[in-house]
Design a protein around this motif. Structure first.
Motif, short mmCIF file in Angstrom:
data_model
loop_
_atom_site.label_atom_id
_atom_site.label_comp_id
_atom_site.label_asym_id
_atom_site.label_seq_id
_atom_site.Cartn_x
_atom_site.Cartn_y
_atom_site.Cartn_z
N GLY A 262 43.07 -63.62 53.62
CA GLY A 262 42.06 -64.66 53.82
C GLY A 262 41.13 -64.78 52.63
O GLY A 262 40.81 -65.88 52.17
N GLY A 263 40.67 -63.63 52.10
CA GLY A 263 39.78 -63.66 50.94
C GLY A 263 40.47 -64.19 49.70
O GLY A 263 39.89 -64.99 48.95
N VAL A 264 41.72 -63.78 49.49
CA VAL A 264 42.48 -64.23 48.32
C VAL A 264 42.71 -65.74 48.37
O VAL A 264 42.47 -66.47 47.39
CB VAL A 264 43.84 -63.49 48.24
CG1 VAL A 264 44.76 -64.15 47.22
CG2 VAL A 264 43.62 -62.02 47.88
N LEU A 265 43.16 -66.24 49.51
CA LEU A 265 43.45 -67.68 49.63
C LEU A 265 42.19 -68.52 49.49
O LEU A 265 42.21 -69.59 48.88
CB LEU A 265 44.12 -67.96 50.98
CG LEU A 265 45.55 -67.43 51.14
CD1 LEU A 265 46.08 -67.75 52.53
CD2 LEU A 265 46.47 -68.02 50.08
N LEU A 266 41.07 -68.02 50.03
CA LEU A 266 39.83 -68.78 49.93
C LEU A 266 39.40 -68.94 48.47
O LEU A 266 38.98 -70.03 48.05
CB LEU A 266 38.72 -68.09 50.74
CG LEU A 266 37.37 -68.84 50.79
CD1 LEU A 266 37.54 -70.20 51.47
CD2 LEU A 266 36.33 -68.01 51.54
N MET A 267 39.56 -67.89 47.68
CA MET A 267 39.18 -67.97 46.26
C MET A 267 40.11 -68.91 45.50
O MET A 267 39.68 -69.63 44.59
CB MET A 267 39.16 -66.57 45.65
CG MET A 267 37.90 -65.79 46.01
SD MET A 267 37.69 -64.29 45.03
CE MET A 267 38.69 -63.16 45.97
N PHE A 268 41.39 -68.91 45.87
CA PHE A 268 42.31 -69.85 45.22
C PHE A 268 42.00 -71.29 45.64
O PHE A 268 41.96 -72.20 44.81
CB PHE A 268 43.76 -69.51 45.58
CG PHE A 268 44.39 -68.50 44.68
CD1 PHE A 268 44.41 -68.67 43.29
CD2 PHE A 268 45.00 -67.36 45.20
CE1 PHE A 268 45.01 -67.74 42.46
CE2 PHE A 268 45.59 -66.43 44.37
CZ PHE A 268 45.60 -66.61 43.00
N LEU A 269 41.79 -71.51 46.93
CA LEU A 269 41.56 -72.86 47.44
C LEU A 269 40.28 -73.47 46.89
O LEU A 269 40.22 -74.68 46.61
CB LEU A 269 41.51 -72.84 48.97
CG LEU A 269 42.84 -72.59 49.69
CD1 LEU A 269 42.61 -72.38 51.17
CD2 LEU A 269 43.81 -73.75 49.45
N LEU A 270 39.24 -72.65 46.69
CA LEU A 270 37.96 -73.15 46.17
C LEU A 270 37.87 -73.01 44.66
O LEU A 270 36.78 -73.10 44.09
CB LEU A 270 36.80 -72.44 46.87
CG LEU A 270 36.71 -72.69 48.39
CD1 LEU A 270 35.49 -71.99 48.98
CD2 LEU A 270 36.65 -74.19 48.69
#
Length: 436
Positions: A262-270
């Motif tokens: 969740g943390g990894v994807l959020l940083m990529f998405l934003l």
């Protein structure tokens, strides 16, 4: 089967000797597993098949470690951890002992208050290595403090992982005919944990108190990123938000995989990192945590060989022949069996149900109280977790302290934690069994 020829005893001895001889822990685990299988009457192929069938038992943990490594690299590249270190440095400058106890305190919180277990280590410790070098801090003291924080709280405090562990002990006792209110577990474990704390004090203020020098090695965690010197901006805010999301997901789902992803994807998405930068970020994360993840997989396979061949059951069953009618001898033997079994299996949580089946009837026949029995089972389960090459209580600290390649898993983590915690726990478990 003669007790001294038991596959568990011999294979654990092989594992420890190979590890101490600087044979890589992966090879040591493979040789130890083959040794156990052959002594139990299996062919090499049957042993390997059994080992492979057990790899999935730690598959979730291994994948979680990989994702935590990726998350740690992304956080480090953003410069947030360096800003945190800059704030922290004035507080720890010149205070080696205070620094060690601060990290030990954070590890304690990771077991009970914010149950993230070792997830904080790859995020927090690697960026601090430069500060440790300036302090000339012996990383063996840090390893001892982190391992104490990863073990003592769940033995003593009935919150988070402590509630789980103490519930396992109480349920295992009930399943084998002895009732104990789980709320009494902290009283049962007070003496062993107090002995552990003495071991921590000896490690920090006696054994590893002298300054130790390390080379300045350039890594993704020690190089100062451009984001560290820039004013606080939206990227930093997103990183902090991603860490908060990971924490909430960990608490809600109790899954480190979902939390880290969740943390990894959020940083990529934003757009903290571009998707194409994953070609560099993912290999760096795997490089950091991949070996430890694979060790955990092999440790699960090795444990499968030990348990499925009934070697552990045979070892525990021999206890009655060793103790006679002596409570002291029984307490000593229980601690010794717990030490050997947990060194091999690598988890105190998984050891308790295995040993309780024999420990409870034996303790009842010798007149031990339920509180004393709980103390001995809990301590026997915890013994060996510190010092085991395959335990996350040792692999976790090594993952952070060896980010620059200057911290040896066996000699700088396993041996120090084995000496400073297993000896006090052994004494504490025997003492609690005789006094309670």
């Amino acid at each position: 089967m003669d007790a001294l020829a038991n596959p568990v005893l011999i294979s654990v001895l092989v594992l420890c000797l190979l590890a101490l001889a600087n044979v890589h822990v992966i090879l040591a685990l493979l040789v130890a597993a083959l040794t156990a299988g052959l002594l139990a009457g299996l062919t090499p192929l049957e042993t390997v098949d059994l080992l492979l069938s057990g790899l999935g038992d730690q598959g979730e943990t291994a994948l979680a470690y990989i994702l935590l490594g990726i998350l740690a690299v992304m956080v480090s590249r953003s410069g947030v951890t360096e800003k945190f270190v800059d704030v922290l440095l004035p507080w720890i400058s010149g205070r080696r002992g205070a620094t060690v106890f601060l990290l030990g305190g954070l590890a304690c919180l990771s077991q009970n208050v914010v149950p993230v277990h070792i997830a904080f280590i790859p995020l927090l410790v690697p960026p601090l290595l430069t500060a440790f070098n300036r302090l000339r801090l012996d990383r063996r003291a840090v390893a001892a403090a982190l391992t104490f924080g990863l073990k003592a709280p769940y033995l003593l405090v009935p919150l988070g992982f402590g509630l789980v562990f103490q519930g396992i002990v109480a349920q295992a006792m009930k399943d084998n005919g002895m009732e104990l209110d789980s709320r009494l577990m902290p009283a049962a474990m007070a003496i062993p944990v107090a002995c552990m704390f003495v071991g921590l004090l000896i490690a920090v203020f006696v054994t590893y108190r002298r300054p130790r020098d390390y080379a300045e090695v350039s890594t993704v965690f020690t190089e100062r990123s451009a984001g560290a010197d820039a004013p606080w901006n939206w990227r930093h805010t997103v990183v902090v938000a991603a860490l908060a999301v990971s924490l909430v997901l960990q608490i809600l789902t109790e899954s480190m995989i979902i939390a880290a992803l969740g943390g990894v994807l959020l940083m990529f998405l934003l757009r903290v990192e571009a998707w194409r930068d994953g070609e560099r970020i993912v290999p760096e994360g795997v490089s950091m945590m991949g070996t430890i993840a694979f060790v955990m997989l092999l440790a699960a396979g090795y444990a499968k060989v030990l348990t499925e061949t009934h070697s552990v059951d045979a070892l525990v069953a021999h206890m009655g022949n060793w103790v006679g009618g002596s409570q002291f001898a029984a307490a000593v033997v229980m601690m010794a069996v717990g030490l050997v079994v947990t060194l091999g299996i690598g988890t105190s949580f998984g050891t308790v149900p295995v040993i309780a089946a024999i420990f409870v009837p034996l303790a009842a026949s010798l007149g031990f109280s339920p509180l004393a029995t709980a103390a001995m089972i809990g301590t026997a389960g915890a013994l060996g977790d510190a010092g085991s090459p395959a335990s996350d209580s040792t692999l976790g600290p090594t993952s952070g302290l060896n980010a620059d390649g200057q911290h040896h898993h066996i000699w700088d983590t396993c041996v120090p934690t084995f000496l400073h915690y297993n000896i006090p726990l052994f004494i504490g478990g025997v003492t609690a069994g005789l006094l309670l």
